[in-house]
Motif scaffolding. Structure first.
Motif, short mmCIF file in Angstrom:
data_model
loop_
_atom_site.label_atom_id
_atom_site.label_comp_id
_atom_site.label_asym_id
_atom_site.label_seq_id
_atom_site.Cartn_x
_atom_site.Cartn_y
_atom_site.Cartn_z
N SER A 1 5.33 -14.60 -0.44
CA SER A 1 6.55 -13.82 -0.26
C SER A 1 6.88 -13.12 -1.58
O SER A 1 6.25 -13.40 -2.61
CB SER A 1 7.71 -14.71 0.18
OG SER A 1 7.99 -15.67 -0.81
N TYR A 2 7.85 -12.24 -1.56
CA TYR A 2 8.24 -11.56 -2.79
C TYR A 2 9.73 -11.22 -2.73
O TYR A 2 10.34 -11.19 -1.64
CB TYR A 2 7.43 -10.28 -3.01
CG TYR A 2 7.67 -9.21 -1.96
CD1 TYR A 2 8.72 -8.29 -2.08
CD2 TYR A 2 6.85 -9.12 -0.83
CE1 TYR A 2 8.95 -7.33 -1.11
CE2 TYR A 2 7.09 -8.16 0.14
CZ TYR A 2 8.14 -7.26 -0.01
OH TYR A 2 8.38 -6.32 0.96
N VAL A 3 10.33 -10.99 -3.89
CA VAL A 3 11.68 -10.45 -3.98
C VAL A 3 11.65 -9.30 -4.97
O VAL A 3 10.76 -9.22 -5.83
CB VAL A 3 12.72 -11.51 -4.43
CG1 VAL A 3 12.88 -12.59 -3.38
CG2 VAL A 3 12.33 -12.11 -5.78
N THR A 4 12.61 -8.40 -4.85
CA THR A 4 12.69 -7.28 -5.79
C THR A 4 14.06 -7.27 -6.47
O THR A 4 15.05 -7.70 -5.89
CB THR A 4 12.46 -5.93 -5.08
OG1 THR A 4 13.49 -5.73 -4.09
CG2 THR A 4 11.09 -5.88 -4.43
N PHE A 5 14.08 -6.77 -7.70
CA PHE A 5 15.33 -6.76 -8.48
C PHE A 5 15.22 -5.69 -9.56
O PHE A 5 14.14 -5.49 -10.14
CB PHE A 5 15.53 -8.14 -9.13
CG PHE A 5 16.83 -8.31 -9.87
CD1 PHE A 5 18.05 -7.99 -9.27
CD2 PHE A 5 16.84 -8.79 -11.17
CE1 PHE A 5 19.24 -8.16 -9.95
CE2 PHE A 5 18.03 -8.97 -11.86
CZ PHE A 5 19.24 -8.65 -11.24
#
Length: 257
Positions: A50-54
């Motif tokens: 999975s990934y998250v962006t910021f």
């Protein structure tokens, strides 16, 4: 698909693969709206994690992606805990009395003139006569040492504690009637132009809703959707206020300034 886009896809998949096999968080460079759309559009079976962006604050346009090994995917760790490798740096006039009114283009030009690639820096936020820039950690010290002028204004730089940084984008409230809450109708209201003219923006792959590229004029916009148009700005659709006797819809949007 263009060669650059294929290379980006390959790079993002490789970062996800590394995170999975080495059980570490891996990070992309700063991604623009189009590159974020490529990431969000990748089939799930192509990614290993999975990934998250910021990007340093809510609503950031340019963001890094962090690919998370399984152990972190469900840990509920906040953005600060994920250790995104970028810093916030403030740029202020050395002598306020002699400072010019500087634009986003002025700040960006000064940064690029130092040889810093665009992918290593995030959004540039202008607050009065100062700016805040998000920059890759590996270039933060270099930028503070080398950036001494923006256009004709002497400047000084200092790091801002990212965990304490708060930014609330300013917006103007726009109200008006539309035939429907189709994407082209709201674009026309936001940018005071005809639907015909603005239709070319969608065909030209310049319109994004919540970071995803839109390819159809008839997309039905939902409350709190954020519509970004490359080169023109962005706005948030807040919802329907009422209906007219002729069954047109009276809506409200927040256009960021």
């Amino acid at each position: 698909m263009l060669k650059d886009e294929q290379l980006l896809e390959k790079r993002l998949i490789e970062l996800s693969k590394t995170a999975y096999h080495r059980d570490i968080i891996t990070y992309s460079d700063f991604l623009n709206l189009n590159e974020l759309n490529i990431l969000h559009s990748l089939p799930k079976d192509k990614l290993y994690t999975s990934y998250v962006t910021f990007g340093g604050y809510d609503l950031a346009e340019r963001q890094m992606a962090a690919f998370l090994p399984d152990a972190l995917s469900f840990s509920g760790m906040d953005m600060e805990g994920l250790g995104f490798p970028f810093s916030a740096v403030s740029i202020v006039p050395l002598h306020e009395k002699y400072s010019q009114a500087l634009t986003h283009r002025d700040y960006l030009g000064a940064i690029l003139n130092l040889g810093i690639e665009r992918s290593k820096s995030g959004d540039i936020l202008i607050e009065g006569n100062k700016a805040v820039l998000f920059i890759h950690n590996g270039l933060s010290d270099f930028l503070q040492e080398e950036l001494t002028r923006v256009k004709h204004t002497s400047v000084k730089l200092c790091k801002v504690n990212l965990s304490d940084y708060q930014y609330s984008p300013r917006f103007e409230e726009v109200k008006g009637t539309v035939a429907s809450v189709r994407l082209d109708s709201l674009l026309s209201l936001a940018f005071s132009s005809s639907r015909t003219k603005l239709g070319g923006l969608i065909e030209g792959a310049k319109v994004f809703v919540n970071g995803r590229l839109m390819t159809t004029n008839s997309y039905q916009v939902k409350e709190e959707d954020i519509i970004s148009v490359r080169g023109m700005g962005k706005f948030k659709y807040k919802g329907i206020l009422s209906r007219t006797k002729k069954n047109r819809i009276f809506v409200i949007i927040h256009k960021y300034i």
